[in-house]
Design a protein around this motif. Structure first.
Motif, PDB file in Angstrom:
ATOM      1  N   ILE A   1     -67.905 121.502 -11.873  1.00  0.00           N
ATOM      2  CA  ILE A   1     -66.810 122.376 -11.871  1.00  0.00           C
ATOM      3  C   ILE A   1     -66.413 121.197 -10.739  1.00  0.00           C
ATOM      4  O   ILE A   1     -66.813 120.861  -9.737  1.00  0.00           O
ATOM      5  CB  ILE A   1     -66.627 123.381 -11.400  1.00  0.00           C
ATOM      6  CG1 ILE A   1     -66.924 125.005 -12.188  1.00  0.00           C
ATOM      7  CG2 ILE A   1     -65.075 123.945 -10.769  1.00  0.00           C
ATOM      8  CD1 ILE A   1     -65.668 124.474 -12.861  1.00  0.00           C
ATOM      9  N   GLY A   2     -65.245 120.374 -10.886  1.00  0.00           N
ATOM     10  CA  GLY A   2     -64.338 119.524  -9.844  1.00  0.00           C
ATOM     11  C   GLY A   2     -63.983 120.440  -9.086  1.00  0.00           C
ATOM     12  O   GLY A   2     -63.066 121.057  -9.632  1.00  0.00           O
ATOM     13  N   LEU A   3     -63.791 120.064  -7.669  1.00  0.00           N
ATOM     14  CA  LEU A   3     -62.821 120.522  -6.631  1.00  0.00           C
ATOM     15  C   LEU A   3     -62.393 119.292  -5.858  1.00  0.00           C
ATOM     16  O   LEU A   3     -62.957 118.734  -5.765  1.00  0.00           O
ATOM     17  CB  LEU A   3     -63.897 121.124  -5.634  1.00  0.00           C
ATOM     18  CG  LEU A   3     -62.508 122.308  -4.352  1.00  0.00           C
ATOM     19  CD1 LEU A   3     -62.565 122.798  -4.736  1.00  0.00           C
ATOM     20  CD2 LEU A   3     -63.362 122.033  -3.757  1.00  0.00           C
ATOM     21  N   GLY A   4     -60.897 119.076  -6.268  1.00  0.00           N
ATOM     22  CA  GLY A   4     -60.030 118.867  -5.309  1.00  0.00           C
ATOM     23  C   GLY A   4     -60.227 118.346  -3.451  1.00  0.00           C
ATOM     24  O   GLY A   4     -59.731 119.006  -3.342  1.00  0.00           O
ATOM     25  N   ILE A   5     -60.250 117.518  -3.163  1.00  0.00           N
ATOM     26  CA  ILE A   5     -60.296 117.554  -2.048  1.00  0.00           C
ATOM     27  C   ILE A   5     -58.835 116.346  -1.300  1.00  0.00           C
ATOM     28  O   ILE A   5     -59.368 115.290  -1.745  1.00  0.00           O
ATOM     29  CB  ILE A   5     -61.758 117.110  -1.237  1.00  0.00           C
ATOM     30  CG1 ILE A   5     -63.071 117.777  -1.817  1.00  0.00           C
ATOM     31  CG2 ILE A   5     -61.745 116.834   0.335  1.00  0.00           C
ATOM     32  CD1 ILE A   5     -62.272 118.982  -1.060  1.00  0.00           C
ATOM     33  N   GLY A   6     -58.038 117.500  -1.161  1.00  0.00           N
ATOM     34  CA  GLY A   6     -57.160 116.395   0.122  1.00  0.00           C
ATOM     35  C   GLY A   6     -57.969 116.218   1.769  1.00  0.00           C
ATOM     36  O   GLY A   6     -57.933 115.553   1.787  1.00  0.00           O
ATOM     37  N   LYS A   7     -57.344 117.363   2.384  1.00  0.00           N
ATOM     38  CA  LYS A   7     -57.334 117.509   3.704  1.00  0.00           C
ATOM     39  C   LYS A   7     -59.042 118.539   3.480  1.00  0.00           C
ATOM     40  O   LYS A   7     -58.756 119.627   2.855  1.00  0.00           O
ATOM     41  CB  LYS A   7     -56.283 118.559   4.549  1.00  0.00           C
ATOM     42  CG  LYS A   7     -56.457 119.072   5.724  1.00  0.00           C
ATOM     43  CD  LYS A   7     -55.127 119.850   6.144  1.00  0.00           C
ATOM     44  CE  LYS A   7     -56.271 119.746   7.573  1.00  0.00           C
ATOM     45  NZ  LYS A   7     -54.969 121.039   8.753  1.00  0.00           N
ATOM     46  N   VAL A   8     -59.774 117.650   4.005  1.00  0.00           N
ATOM     47  CA  VAL A   8     -60.761 118.685   4.481  1.00  0.00           C
ATOM     48  C   VAL A   8     -61.232 119.220   5.987  1.00  0.00           C
ATOM     49  O   VAL A   8     -60.523 119.115   6.350  1.00  0.00           O
ATOM     50  CB  VAL A   8     -61.748 117.192   4.340  1.00  0.00           C
ATOM     51  CG1 VAL A   8     -63.537 117.644   4.380  1.00  0.00           C
ATOM     52  CG2 VAL A   8     -61.625 116.235   2.952  1.00  0.00           C
ATOM     53  N   SER A   9     -61.925 120.304   5.438  1.00  0.00           N
ATOM     54  CA  SER A   9     -62.339 121.056   6.330  1.00  0.00           C
ATOM     55  C   SER A   9     -63.674 121.948   6.738  1.00  0.00           C
ATOM     56  O   SER A   9     -64.374 121.927   5.508  1.00  0.00           O
ATOM     57  CB  SER A   9     -61.300 122.314   6.773  1.00  0.00           C
ATOM     58  OG  SER A   9     -60.893 122.828   5.582  1.00  0.00           O
ATOM     59  N   GLN A  10     -64.430 122.016   7.443  1.00  0.00           N
ATOM     60  CA  GLN A  10     -65.892 123.255   7.364  1.00  0.00           C
ATOM     61  C   GLN A  10     -65.549 123.860   6.879  1.00  0.00           C
ATOM     62  O   GLN A  10     -66.988 124.613   5.690  1.00  0.00           O
ATOM     63  CB  GLN A  10     -65.510 123.195   8.715  1.00  0.00           C
ATOM     64  CG  GLN A  10     -67.440 123.978   9.327  1.00  0.00           C
ATOM     65  CD  GLN A  10     -68.463 122.959   9.266  1.00  0.00           C
ATOM     66  OE1 GLN A  10     -68.199 121.943   9.797  1.00  0.00           O
ATOM     67  NE2 GLN A  10     -69.613 123.168   8.810  1.00  0.00           N
TER      68      GLN A  10
END
Length: 266
Positions: free
Chosen positions: A18-27
């Motif tokens: 499963i691909g997870l889209g990453i825009g704003k990154v957070s812990q």
């Protein structure tokens, strides 16, 4: 047995990529993706340098245009399913429509009440489900889609008033008429459906798929439950052959959305 139990069981069995889209990154985002590793092989799609500043052992596919990359990976079969994550809804869903050459997407949200009762809700987009035909199509696709999970849909159809309110207001009358028509059409397709008028509190006792009168009221039900009422939004699958789970950027927790995507793999 709980819908969530069935979904969790299927996700573990499938263990899809499963691909997870990453825009704003957070812990919080990365931790929730890592927690989903028991259900799937999670691939982070976004800016590799930004993701690495948080730190993770998950696979990263770098892209400066992650909405396009996520859809490309999905449609090429390099991932089994995609979760929007923190990517822009407008950009990502527009790219999905463009790539599929369709004008409209149908989504159904998996929600959970504050006391732990899971159910599906549609429509959740303000421009979705605003006609009788649209609502019938949503229910039909939803019933077909969630057979993948081994879940039989029991639909609770809502309107803008009680049955006895007919005649008080033209807009309310139209929603009452539409709800009755949708109930008849869906029942004729062999799908279990009941008209609950405006009584969502009764519908939730028996139905596992709530059909709101229109996209605006559905969106308000979602927001009231999740952002004000202590409930949870687990993601909204787009009802199509490929697996794409839409998510809100507000929550920041994506474990259940990834689990749902993995469970929907055919």
């Amino acid at each position: 047995m709980s819908i969530l139990f069935d979904i969790e069981t299927k996700a573990r069995k499938n263990h899809a990529r499963i691909g997870l889209g990453i825009g704003k990154v957070s812990q919080k985002l990365i931790k929730s993706a890592e927690a989903a590793s028991e259900y799937s092989d999670v691939v982070l799609v976004g800016d590799e340098n930004e993701i690495k500043t948080i730190g993770t052992d998950l696979e990263i596919i770098h892209s400066n245009e992650p909405p396009e990359k996520l859809i490309e990976l999905l449609l090429s079969g390099k991932i089994d399913g995609a979760v929007r994550g923190t990517l822009s809804a407008t950009k990502t869903l527009s790219e999905l429509k463009r790539s599929l050459n369709v004008k409209k997407l149908y989504r159904v949200a998996l929600l959970e009440t504050a006391d732990g009762r899971p159910f599906f809700l549609a429509p959740v987009g303000i421009d979705e489900g605003n006609s009788v035909d649209d609502k019938v199509e949503l229910i039909k696709r939803g019933a077909e889609h969630f057979r993948r999970l081994g879940v039989e849909i029991k639909v609770g159809i809502l309107s803008g008033g009680r049955f006895e309110d007919k005649g008080r207001d033209k807009t309310v009358d139209r929603t009452l008429e539409d709800a009755e028509l949708v109930t008849r059409k869906v029942s004729a397709l062999g799908i279990k459906a009941k008209n609950y008028s405006i009584l969502i509190e009764d519908a939730i006792e028996e139905a596992n798929f709530i059909m709101a009168p229109d996209g605006i009221s559905g969106n308000l039900i979602f927001r009231t439950l999740v952002f004000l009422g202590g409930g949870y939004g687990h993601g909204a699958p787009v009802l199509m052959e490929k697996v794409f789970v839409d998510t809100s950027r507000v929550g920041g927790h994506y474990t259940r959305a990834i689990m749902l995507a993995s469970a929907l793999k055919q």
